[in-house]
Enzyme design. Structure first.
Site, PDB file in Angstrom:
ATOM      1  N   SER A  84       0.798  -1.230   0.000  1.00  0.00           N
ATOM      2  CA  SER A  84       0.000   0.000   0.000  1.00  0.00           C
ATOM      3  C   SER A  84       0.830   1.279   0.000  1.00  0.00           C
ATOM      4  O   SER A  84       0.316   2.351  -0.330  1.00  0.00           O
ATOM      5  CB  SER A  84      -0.954   0.010   1.198  1.00  0.00           C
ATOM      6  OG  SER A  84      -0.241   0.163   2.408  1.00  0.00           O
ATOM      7  N   LYS A 156       0.304   4.519   6.793  1.00  0.00           N
ATOM      8  CA  LYS A 156      -0.220   5.386   5.730  1.00  0.00           C
ATOM      9  C   LYS A 156       0.407   6.771   5.881  1.00  0.00           C
ATOM     10  O   LYS A 156       1.081   7.066   6.857  1.00  0.00           O
ATOM     11  CB  LYS A 156      -1.757   5.529   5.823  1.00  0.00           C
ATOM     12  CG  LYS A 156      -2.538   4.220   5.854  1.00  0.00           C
ATOM     13  CD  LYS A 156      -2.483   3.456   4.554  1.00  0.00           C
ATOM     14  CE  LYS A 156      -3.254   2.135   4.646  1.00  0.00           C
ATOM     15  NZ  LYS A 156      -3.040   1.288   3.457  1.00  0.00           N
TER      16      LYS A 156
END
Length: 269
Positions: A84, A156
């Site tokens: 990701s 993230k």
């Protein structure tokens, strides 16, 4: 009036008792030099292997204590299991996370953060297989000598801070924060990001996060039905600071301040 004086009482005639010389005339006057000699002799009687093992044990104990203190108060190691955050972070990277962020050091837009999955973004972790050395791995992870392989943490990039108005996308297909378009240099350049429209204002005590590999990141955009897609600041473990492994990727992580330099303060501040 005369002043009273304390004088030594006269002794009976006879030879005077010799004063103590401090020599080793008995157990009450043991010579410190002889004690040191006995200790040195005792050390000489120990095998070189014993002395080596003692030194190794001391070094190991000190290393474990220091590692635990660093892991508890300064840095913690984590393992990257997914794509990701490609190209910023690759699968199987090991990173060190600065635990001083978000407190006492403040979060900034662009920071790469590791946070606990308190919102259920991830599927429940499968029970770990038990092996003969599982307890050793758990212990080394606990003191910080091994990275945390737990799948109940996510990594993230912070895009919106409390009060920020984050929108996707403007006429040019760019993400905007408080009306300012972002030239997101950290996005994986191997793919053109798919547009997912959203328009959010980040509440107090929360942040909006997105993965750098936009087409392969289940981030705030994918979880707007849970807590609005926002991450609680209290769930943030810290800011990812360094890629520590593999050695050919060792580097400090950038929060790209130039990308966010033109972003104005939220209108409510």
């Amino acid at each position: 009036m005369e002043t009273a004086r304390s004088e030594t009482a006269p002794t009976a005639a006879g030879p005077t008792a010799p004063e103590s010389t401090g020599r080793a005339d008995g157990p009450a006057h043991a010579d410190p030099t002889s004690r040191r000699a006995r200790k040195a002799k005792a050390r000489e009687g120990r095998s070189p292997l014993f002395l080596w093992l003692k030194e190794v044990a001391t070094v190991v104990v000190v290393a474990i204590v220091l590692s635990f203190l660093i892991k508890t108060f300064l840095f913690r190691a984590f393992y990257i299991p997914s794509e990701s955050m490609v190209n910023t972070l690759d699968v199987n990277d090991r990173i060190f996370v600065n635990l001083l962020v978000p407190e006492p050091m403040a979060l900034q837009r662009g920071d790469v953060v590791v946070f606990r999955d308190s919102q259920g973004w991830l599927a429940p972790a499968a029970p770990k297989a038990k092996g003969p050395f599982t307890w050793v791995q758990d212990g080394l992870t606990f003191v910080g000598l091994l990275p945390d392989n737990s799948e109940q943490h996510l990594v993230k990039r912070v895009i919106g801070l409390p009060g920020d108005h984050v929108v996707c996308c403007d006429a040019g297909g760019q993400l905007t924060v408080n009306g300012a378009p972002l030239d997101e240099k950290y996005i994986n350049s191997a793919e053109i990001p798919q547009v997912r429209d959203f328009d959010v204002v980040v509440p107090a005590g929360k942040v909006w996060v997105m993965g750098d590999n936009r087409n392969h990141s289940a981030d705030s955009r994918a979880h707007m039905d849970t807590n609005g897609g926002f991450v609680n600041e209290s769930d943030i473990e810290g800011k990812a600071a360094v890629i520590a492994w593999p050695l050919n990727r060792m580097s400090a992580l950038d929060n790209y301040p130039d990308v966010f330099r033109s972003v104005p303060a939220p209108s409510g501040k």
